[in-house]
Scaffold this active site. Sequence first.
Site, mmCIF file in Angstrom:
data_model
loop_
_atom_site.group_PDB
_atom_site.id
_atom_site.type_symbol
_atom_site.label_atom_id
_atom_site.label_comp_id
_atom_site.label_asym_id
_atom_site.label_seq_id
_atom_site.Cartn_x
_atom_site.Cartn_y
_atom_site.Cartn_z
ATOM 1 N N LEU A 1 25.791 13.112 -98.730
ATOM 2 C CA LEU A 1 26.694 11.799 -98.750
ATOM 3 C C LEU A 1 27.852 11.023 -98.038
ATOM 4 O O LEU A 1 28.400 10.478 -98.069
ATOM 5 C CB LEU A 1 27.742 12.075 -100.309
ATOM 6 N N TYR B 1 25.806 -1.894 -92.057
ATOM 7 C CA TYR B 1 25.596 -0.431 -93.386
ATOM 8 C C TYR B 1 24.699 -0.758 -93.506
ATOM 9 O O TYR B 1 23.839 0.500 -93.499
ATOM 10 C CB TYR B 1 26.866 -0.833 -94.033
ATOM 11 N N LEU C 1 30.397 14.365 -88.704
ATOM 12 C CA LEU C 1 28.903 14.017 -88.311
ATOM 13 C C LEU C 1 28.754 13.334 -87.790
ATOM 14 O O LEU C 1 27.809 13.007 -86.386
ATOM 15 C CB LEU C 1 28.718 13.339 -90.079
ATOM 16 N N GLU D 1 21.765 -2.022 -100.479
ATOM 17 C CA GLU D 1 22.184 -2.801 -99.160
ATOM 18 C C GLU D 1 21.388 -3.001 -97.941
ATOM 19 O O GLU D 1 21.313 -3.480 -97.348
ATOM 20 C CB GLU D 1 23.785 -2.030 -98.574
ATOM 21 N N LYS E 1 39.838 -2.095 -106.737
ATOM 22 C CA LYS E 1 40.916 -3.766 -106.006
ATOM 23 C C LYS E 1 41.085 -4.467 -107.039
ATOM 24 O O LYS E 1 41.911 -4.698 -107.743
ATOM 25 C CB LYS E 1 40.714 -4.702 -104.872
ATOM 26 N N ASP F 1 31.386 10.210 -104.600
ATOM 27 C CA ASP F 1 30.438 11.177 -105.697
ATOM 28 C C ASP F 1 30.210 12.372 -105.134
ATOM 29 O O ASP F 1 29.985 13.740 -106.121
ATOM 30 C CB ASP F 1 29.127 10.255 -104.594
ATOM 31 N N SER G 1 21.055 2.732 -99.572
ATOM 32 C CA SER G 1 21.596 1.919 -100.445
ATOM 33 C C SER G 1 21.036 1.615 -100.426
ATOM 34 O O SER G 1 20.339 0.511 -99.809
ATOM 35 C CB SER G 1 23.078 1.909 -99.992
ATOM 36 N N LYS H 1 21.865 2.137 -92.146
ATOM 37 C CA LYS H 1 20.946 3.212 -93.874
ATOM 38 C C LYS H 1 18.974 3.285 -94.095
ATOM 39 O O LYS H 1 18.846 3.767 -94.434
ATOM 40 C CB LYS H 1 21.591 2.805 -95.449
HETATM 41 P P1 NDP Z 1 33.228 7.341 -100.304
HETATM 42 O O1 NDP Z 1 33.230 6.681 -98.868
HETATM 43 O O2 NDP Z 1 34.385 7.844 -101.305
HETATM 44 O O3 NDP Z 1 32.783 8.727 -99.888
HETATM 45 C C1 NDP Z 1 32.612 8.882 -98.418
HETATM 46 C C2 NDP Z 1 32.642 10.519 -97.576
HETATM 47 O O4 NDP Z 1 31.942 10.344 -96.216
HETATM 48 C C3 NDP Z 1 34.271 10.779 -97.725
HETATM 49 O O5 NDP Z 1 33.821 12.580 -98.312
HETATM 50 C C4 NDP Z 1 34.358 10.925 -96.249
HETATM 51 O O6 NDP Z 1 35.541 12.199 -95.908
HETATM 52 C C5 NDP Z 1 32.956 11.079 -95.664
HETATM 53 N N1 NDP Z 1 32.371 11.209 -94.117
HETATM 54 C C6 NDP Z 1 32.790 9.206 -93.555
HETATM 55 N N2 NDP Z 1 32.509 10.111 -92.252
HETATM 56 C C7 NDP Z 1 32.267 11.334 -92.070
HETATM 57 C C8 NDP Z 1 31.867 12.245 -91.418
HETATM 58 N N3 NDP Z 1 32.476 11.522 -89.637
HETATM 59 N N4 NDP Z 1 31.067 13.940 -91.123
HETATM 60 C C9 NDP Z 1 31.615 13.464 -91.862
HETATM 61 N N5 NDP Z 1 32.267 13.370 -93.243
HETATM 62 C C10 NDP Z 1 32.273 11.911 -93.024
HETATM 63 O O7 NDP Z 1 31.731 7.403 -100.638
HETATM 64 P P2 NDP Z 1 30.883 7.147 -102.043
HETATM 65 O O8 NDP Z 1 30.912 9.265 -102.593
HETATM 66 O O9 NDP Z 1 31.157 6.272 -102.926
HETATM 67 O O10 NDP Z 1 28.946 7.043 -101.618
HETATM 68 C C11 NDP Z 1 28.163 8.265 -101.402
HETATM 69 C C12 NDP Z 1 27.234 8.194 -100.382
HETATM 70 O O11 NDP Z 1 26.967 7.536 -101.379
HETATM 71 C C13 NDP Z 1 27.034 7.253 -99.388
HETATM 72 O O12 NDP Z 1 26.864 7.564 -98.163
HETATM 73 C C14 NDP Z 1 27.518 5.995 -100.048
HETATM 74 O O13 NDP Z 1 26.967 5.144 -98.280
HETATM 75 C C15 NDP Z 1 26.602 5.645 -100.362
HETATM 76 N N6 NDP Z 1 26.078 5.081 -101.737
HETATM 77 C C16 NDP Z 1 27.534 4.470 -102.247
HETATM 78 C C17 NDP Z 1 26.727 3.916 -103.133
HETATM 79 C C18 NDP Z 1 28.642 3.752 -104.316
HETATM 80 O O14 NDP Z 1 28.235 2.691 -105.144
HETATM 81 N N7 NDP Z 1 29.373 4.220 -104.903
HETATM 82 C C19 NDP Z 1 25.948 2.460 -103.225
HETATM 83 C C20 NDP Z 1 25.007 2.781 -102.317
HETATM 84 C C21 NDP Z 1 25.155 4.449 -101.076
HETATM 85 P P3 NDP Z 1 36.603 11.101 -95.345
HETATM 86 O O15 NDP Z 1 37.817 11.882 -96.795
HETATM 87 O O16 NDP Z 1 36.878 12.493 -94.271
HETATM 88 O O17 NDP Z 1 37.146 9.932 -95.218
#
Ligand code: NDP
Length: 316
Positions: free
Chosen positions: A71, A143, A50, A121, A185, A13, A119, A147
Site C-alpha cells: 500500500l 502517478y 521503498l 488513475e 479538504k 488504508d 489505481s 501505477k
Molecule cells: P496514504 O497516502 O494515506 O498512505 C501512503 C503510505 O505510503 C503512507 O504510510 C506512507 O508513509 C507510505 N510511503 C510513502 N512513501 C514511502 C516510502 N518511500 N517508503 C515506505 N513507505 C512509504 O495512501 P492510502 O492509504 O490512501 O492509499 C493506499 C494505497 O492505495 C496507495 O498505494 C495509493 O496509491 C492506493 N490508492 C489509493 C486510493 C485512495 O482513494 N485512497 C485510490 C487508488 C489507489 P509515511 O507516513 O511515511 O508518508
Amino acid sequence: MTVALISGITGQDGSYLAELLLAGGYEVHGLTREADEAVTPGVVAHRADLAVEGDVAAVLSELRPDEFYNLAALSSVYQSWEDPVATARINGLAVAELLAALRDLGQRGHEVRFVQASSAEMFGAPRETPQNERTGIRPTSPYGASKAYAHGLVGAYRAAGVFASSAILYNHESPRRSSAFVTRKITEAAARISAGLQDRLELGNTAARRDWGWAPDYVDALHRAATAEHPDDFIIATGVSHSVEDFVRVAFERAGVDDWRSRLDVADSLLRTGDAADQVGDAAHAREVLGWEPTTGFEELVRRMVDADLALVARA
Ligand code: NDP
C-alpha cells in the site's frame, strides 16, 4: 497464525487493513520509513524505505510473511507532478524489486500472497464508462503512469507463477484521509465554516467526477484478493460517480451551512493537469470471484467524514 506484512501501514488504508487483520487473528507487521513512526497498536513495525533498494527485500527474506499488501506510495496525483522521479521510484521500481524478492522466496519454497494497491488513475481520461479490468491503460499523470507500470509488473510476475493480484482501487475516503486530498479538504472546510473558523473554500475543477467509496470496504477487498483461490486483477469501485460539487453540497448541508454556493471559489490555479473528467468502475468481477460489495454509499461516507471533522473542531 497467518503472518501479514503491510507497506504503507501509517496511511489511511494501512491502518484500516491492520485493524481488519488483527481482528481476524493475524500477526500483523508493517513497514515504516522512519524507525520511530507510530503504528496501529498490535502491529510489529519494521523500518524500510521503498525508495532505498534492498530495504524491503531484507524484511521479506527475514520475515517470510504469508501475505504482503503493498500500500506504500506517493499517493497524490498533484504531488506526482511535483516529484515524478520519486513517484516512479516508490510506486514503480520498488514494486519490481519486491516482486523479484517474492519470486525468489517462491523458488526457495515459500509462497507469499501479494496484493498491489493499483489505481483507477492508470486509466487516465477513460474512453469507456464504466471501466473494467480490460479497459485501455492511458495514464495522464506521473502517478497514473507509475501505477500502470506496477500493475503491468504484477501481471508479468503472476504469469511467471507468483501469487500476485492487482486491486484497481477507485477513490475511497474516510475521516483518516489526509487533508491534502480534495474530499478531506471539503469536509474540514465544512466543519470549520459551520463553526465560524473559516469563511470560504477554494477548489479547482468542481465538475470532475469520481467514484467514491468507503475506505474500510476497500481494505476488505484487498484481504479477499489475498485469500482468493487464484490471483487476478480486480476493479474495486462502487459503480456510481458524483461530482466534486455534489461532495461539497452534501458536506455543507450536513454541517448546517445552507449558503454553500456563495462560500465556494473556483480557482484556476487549483486545476489539475491531466485531471480525468469521469472515473467510474465496474466491480462485477470482484463481486463474482471475491464476493465483495461496498457497504456504504456516497452520502453516508460524506456525512461520516463531516461528523468526524465537526467533532474535531468541537474538541479544538
Ligand atoms: P496514504 O497516502 O494515506 O498512505 C501512503 C503510505 O505510503 C503512507 O504510510 C506512507 O508513509 C507510505 N510511503 C510513502 N512513501 C514511502 C516510502 N518511500 N517508503 C515506505 N513507505 C512509504 O495512501 P492510502 O492509504 O490512501 O492509499 C493506499 C494505497 O492505495 C496507495 O498505494 C495509493 O496509491 C492506493 N490508492 C489509493 C486510493 C485512495 O482513494 N485512497 C485510490 C487508488 C489507489 P509515511 O507516513 O511515511 O508518508
